[in-house]
Design a protein around this motif. Structure first.
Motif, PDB file in Angstrom:
ATOM      1  N   ALA A  10       0.830  -1.197   0.000  1.00  0.00           N
ATOM      2  CA  ALA A  10       0.000   0.000   0.000  1.00  0.00           C
ATOM      3  C   ALA A  10       0.866   1.249   0.000  1.00  0.00           C
ATOM      4  O   ALA A  10       2.022   1.238   0.452  1.00  0.00           O
ATOM      5  N   HIS A  11       0.313   2.326  -0.507  1.00  0.00           N
ATOM      6  CA  HIS A  11       0.996   3.618  -0.538  1.00  0.00           C
ATOM      7  C   HIS A  11       1.477   4.006   0.855  1.00  0.00           C
ATOM      8  O   HIS A  11       2.607   4.481   1.043  1.00  0.00           O
ATOM      9  N   GLN A  12       0.646   3.787   1.857  1.00  0.00           N
ATOM     10  CA  GLN A  12       0.991   4.153   3.230  1.00  0.00           C
ATOM     11  C   GLN A  12       2.207   3.385   3.727  1.00  0.00           C
ATOM     12  O   GLN A  12       3.111   3.951   4.369  1.00  0.00           O
ATOM     13  N   ALA A  13       2.270   2.066   3.444  1.00  0.00           N
ATOM     14  CA  ALA A  13       3.393   1.248   3.897  1.00  0.00           C
ATOM     15  C   ALA A  13       4.697   1.706   3.249  1.00  0.00           C
ATOM     16  O   ALA A  13       5.740   1.800   3.914  1.00  0.00           O
ATOM     17  N   VAL A  14       4.660   1.985   1.950  1.00  0.00           N
ATOM     18  CA  VAL A  14       5.865   2.438   1.250  1.00  0.00           C
ATOM     19  C   VAL A  14       6.345   3.768   1.823  1.00  0.00           C
ATOM     20  O   VAL A  14       7.552   3.973   2.047  1.00  0.00           O
ATOM     21  N   GLU A  15       5.424   4.677   2.070  1.00  0.00           N
ATOM     22  CA  GLU A  15       5.795   5.982   2.626  1.00  0.00           C
ATOM     23  C   GLU A  15       6.485   5.832   3.981  1.00  0.00           C
ATOM     24  O   GLU A  15       7.510   6.473   4.243  1.00  0.00           O
ATOM     25  N   GLU A  16       5.961   4.964   4.836  1.00  0.00           N
ATOM     26  CA  GLU A  16       6.550   4.771   6.162  1.00  0.00           C
ATOM     27  C   GLU A  16       7.932   4.140   6.075  1.00  0.00           C
ATOM     28  O   GLU A  16       8.845   4.504   6.828  1.00  0.00           O
ATOM     29  N   ILE A  17       8.111   3.181   5.138  1.00  0.00           N
ATOM     30  CA  ILE A  17       9.421   2.546   4.959  1.00  0.00           C
ATOM     31  C   ILE A  17      10.441   3.560   4.455  1.00  0.00           C
ATOM     32  O   ILE A  17      11.587   3.616   4.928  1.00  0.00           O
ATOM     33  N   LEU A  18      10.045   4.379   3.484  1.00  0.00           N
ATOM     34  CA  LEU A  18      10.968   5.394   2.949  1.00  0.00           C
ATOM     35  C   LEU A  18      11.348   6.433   4.015  1.00  0.00           C
ATOM     36  O   LEU A  18      12.475   6.910   4.050  1.00  0.00           O
ATOM     37  N   LYS A  19      10.411   6.750   4.879  1.00  0.00           N
ATOM     38  CA  LYS A  19      10.723   7.686   5.968  1.00  0.00           C
ATOM     39  C   LYS A  19      11.763   7.097   6.907  1.00  0.00           C
ATOM     40  O   LYS A  19      12.677   7.799   7.354  1.00  0.00           O
ATOM     41  N   ILE A  20      11.629   5.802   7.211  1.00  0.00           N
ATOM     42  CA  ILE A  20      12.624   5.145   8.067  1.00  0.00           C
ATOM     43  C   ILE A  20      13.979   5.116   7.380  1.00  0.00           C
ATOM     44  O   ILE A  20      15.027   5.375   7.998  1.00  0.00           O
ATOM     45  N   ALA A  21      13.981   4.794   6.075  1.00  0.00           N
ATOM     46  CA  ALA A  21      15.238   4.769   5.317  1.00  0.00           C
ATOM     47  C   ALA A  21      15.897   6.140   5.299  1.00  0.00           C
ATOM     48  O   ALA A  21      17.124   6.262   5.446  1.00  0.00           O
ATOM     49  N   LYS A  77      15.522   8.494   7.498  1.00  0.00           N
ATOM     50  CA  LYS A  77      15.959   8.788   8.873  1.00  0.00           C
ATOM     51  C   LYS A  77      17.329   8.193   9.155  1.00  0.00           C
ATOM     52  O   LYS A  77      18.151   8.777   9.868  1.00  0.00           O
ATOM     53  N   HIS A  78      17.597   7.005   8.600  1.00  0.00           N
ATOM     54  CA  HIS A  78      18.873   6.334   8.839  1.00  0.00           C
ATOM     55  C   HIS A  78      19.914   6.678   7.769  1.00  0.00           C
ATOM     56  O   HIS A  78      20.961   6.019   7.700  1.00  0.00           O
ATOM     57  N   GLY A  79      19.622   7.660   6.951  1.00  0.00           N
ATOM     58  CA  GLY A  79      20.591   8.106   5.963  1.00  0.00           C
ATOM     59  C   GLY A  79      20.731   7.207   4.764  1.00  0.00           C
ATOM     60  O   GLY A  79      21.682   7.357   3.990  1.00  0.00           O
ATOM     61  N   SER A  80      19.810   6.248   4.588  1.00  0.00           N
ATOM     62  CA  SER A  80      19.897   5.331   3.447  1.00  0.00           C
ATOM     63  C   SER A  80      19.224   5.881   2.205  1.00  0.00           C
ATOM     64  O   SER A  80      19.287   5.274   1.139  1.00  0.00           O
ATOM     65  N   LEU A  81      18.550   7.019   2.345  1.00  0.00           N
ATOM     66  CA  LEU A  81      17.846   7.615   1.218  1.00  0.00           C
ATOM     67  C   LEU A  81      18.224   9.081   1.137  1.00  0.00           C
ATOM     68  O   LEU A  81      17.991   9.851   2.073  1.00  0.00           O
ATOM     69  N   THR A  82      18.860   9.452   0.040  1.00  0.00           N
ATOM     70  CA  THR A  82      19.348  10.830  -0.102  1.00  0.00           C
ATOM     71  C   THR A  82      18.407  11.698  -0.921  1.00  0.00           C
ATOM     72  O   THR A  82      18.417  12.921  -0.774  1.00  0.00           O
ATOM     73  N   MET A  83      17.610  11.095  -1.804  1.00  0.00           N
ATOM     74  CA  MET A  83      16.713  11.884  -2.646  1.00  0.00           C
ATOM     75  C   MET A  83      15.554  12.437  -1.815  1.00  0.00           C
ATOM     76  O   MET A  83      15.190  11.858  -0.782  1.00  0.00           O
ATOM     77  N   PRO A  84      14.979  13.565  -2.235  1.00  0.00           N
ATOM     78  CA  PRO A  84      13.866  14.154  -1.479  1.00  0.00           C
ATOM     79  C   PRO A  84      12.653  13.232  -1.473  1.00  0.00           C
ATOM     80  O   PRO A  84      12.326  12.597  -2.477  1.00  0.00           O
TER      81      PRO A  84
END
Length: 480
Positions: free
Chosen positions: A365-376, A378-385
């Motif tokens: 679901a859209h909600q699950a993906v959004e929450e996972i990307l936020k965690i990523a 937060k831990h510096g694993s995602l640099t793109m906005p």
């Protein structure tokens, strides 16, 4: 956290290979392939391109996918295929008609001698709309009449059959089978067709209430003569939908199926039906593989059929409740090591079924993906906005990766809600495979094919699930 990394790694690896995300069928077209099955004819728009192959021998034309060779389908009488790009004109057609909800309710209460007014009041008590059911029934009936009249106007012999009347003799009689209903009716029509060269064509007779993924585009519901003319002119191509075959072996197996469509069983009735079959039909104590008399167009599901038989008393006198029983089995994928698992069941689908239950089991679901990307992030694993557009793109791309062409000879398995602890594991929760073997450790389990046919699958039984291209179902794709 590890699950988040796994999800992101899987997604961005996929994103780095854009060609891999292309639908397999489109890739085949781009490569000039005629079909997922080599040597079978491509009809329709390829007609002009295939004229250049005229000078080749019949065998060479057949190998090139031009049709009209020795491996092309042959039909009775005027239904025969002619030259390359020729059309299809059947002499005999069986039309399999669905039972509408209105008809079902009538049959259900017929034993009580209910009048139409009684039925109307009873449906109202259950919260069902009698007028609405009757309206949908009339729409379906009108569209069935349109299909049948269109066939008879073309001097085609028609046999109109309901679910109970549809059998192997009807299939042998017909040059082609048309399902008049929705996807469920298409699955029913396909279930008795084992001839690889006998087309099955679906017509959605209630497009407003039925999705009809397996049927012709909805505009042909009201203009079926146009579809017939396209078949005559060869403005289509054969689509070979792969199907799953099943072998059953082991101790105490019962290869006799229970028809769930026919019986409309409750859970208790379903259990009694299997028990009845045990005494009425021959059981096999220890035996080699038995090829079951069904082919799965959508999926095969294995799991416990009932809640636990252990009843627990509450504080109220004479009140009991049951607990859900997990499915216990061992599984081997592609002849790999056996793994002991407990879960809510196992689903194995074809490319056709990848759009159905399997998709809804595995989609995110859209909600699950959004929450996972936020965690990523937060831990510096995602640099793109991180924005809504990115979340939607990741969601769509992942969900689309679960779909594949109905013509691809491979399966996709899914473990539903696996239990993972120090005793039970689930090294692969989902994935593509060519063969899946399951050894049952269940007590009241079933193996259900396309939601319509059920086989007992209890402790000691072993199922081998695979695809053989000889089982492919012949359908058509009309040119638009």
């Amino acid at each position: 956290m590890s699950s988040a990394r796994g999800f992101l790694c899987g997604y961005f690896c996929l994103a780095s290979r854009p060609s891999a995300r292309r639908p397999p069928l489109l890739c085949q077209r781009a490569a000039g392939a005629s079909s997922a099955l080599p040597g079978l004819p491509l009809l329709g728009g390829a007609r002009r391109r295939l004229l250049a192959l005229r000078g080749l021998s019949p065998a060479a034309r057949c190998a090139a996918g031009a049709g009209a060779g020795p491996c092309a389908p042959r039909w009775r009488g005027c239904g025969g295929l002619g030259a390359a790009g020729g059309g299809f004109r059947p002499s005999r057609v069986a039309v399999v008609v669905k039972t509408t909800r209105y008809e079902f309710e009538q049959q259900r209460y017929r034993y009580a001698g209910l009048s139409e007014e009684d039925l109307k009041q009873l449906l109202a008590l259950k919260g069902s709309n009698y007028a609405g059911l009757l309206e949908r029934h009339c729409i379906h009936t009108k569209n069935v009449e349109h299909v049948v009249d269109s066939l008879r106007n073309e001097k085609i012999e028609v046999r109109l059959v309901k679910r109970r009347e549809y059998n192997e003799e009807t299939v042998r009689w017909a040059d082609a089978v048309i399902s008049a209903g929705g996807d469920g009716t298409m699955l029913l029509a396909a279930s008795k067709v084992f001839d690889k060269f006998k087309p099955v064509i679906g017509v959605n007779t209630d497009p407003e209430r039925s999705e009809g993924h397996l049927c012709l585009p909805v505009r042909y519901t009201h203009s079926f003569p146009e579809a017939l003319q396209k078949l005559y002119r060869g403005e289509f191509r054969w689509q070979w939908r792969q199907r799953i075959r099943l072998y059953l072996e082991g101790t105490g197996i019962n290869p006799t199926p229970v028809d769930l469509h026919e019986q409309q069983l409750s859970q208790e009735q379903h259990s009694r039906a299997h028990i009845s079959e045990r005494f009425q039909d021959q059981r096999y104590d220890i035996s080699g593989p038995h090829l079951l008399p069904v082919r799965a167009l959508n999926e095969v599901f294995i799991g416990e059929s009932l809640s636990s038989r252990e009843n627990f008393k509450s504080c109220k006198p004479s009140f009991k409740f049951s607990l859900h029983r997990a499915s216990y089995y061992e599984i081997s994928v592609d002849d790999g090591p056996w793994e002991k698992q407990k879960s809510s069941g196992l689903n194995v689908c074809t490319g056709t079924g990848s759009k159905a239950w399997s998709y809804n089991i595995n989609k995110v679901a859209h909600q699950a993906v959004e929450e996972i990307l936020k965690i990523a992030k937060k831990h510096g694993s995602l640099t793109m906005p991180l924005n809504t557009e990115l979340v939607q793109k990741v969601t769509n791309d992942y969900n689309e990766s679960l779909l594949y062409s109905p013509e691809e000879p491979k399966m996709f398995f899914s473990i539903r809600e696996p239990i993972v602890n120090r005793v039970f594991s689930s090294s692969r929760q989902r994935g593509f495979s060519s063969k899946v073997c399951v050894r049952s450790r269940c007590w009241d389990a079933c193996m259900v094919v396309d939601g319509g046919t059920s086989f007992e699958f209890n402790d000691g039984a072993i199922a081998s699930i695979m695809i053989d291209t000889e089982d492919a179902l012949c359908t058509v794709l009309l040119e638009e």
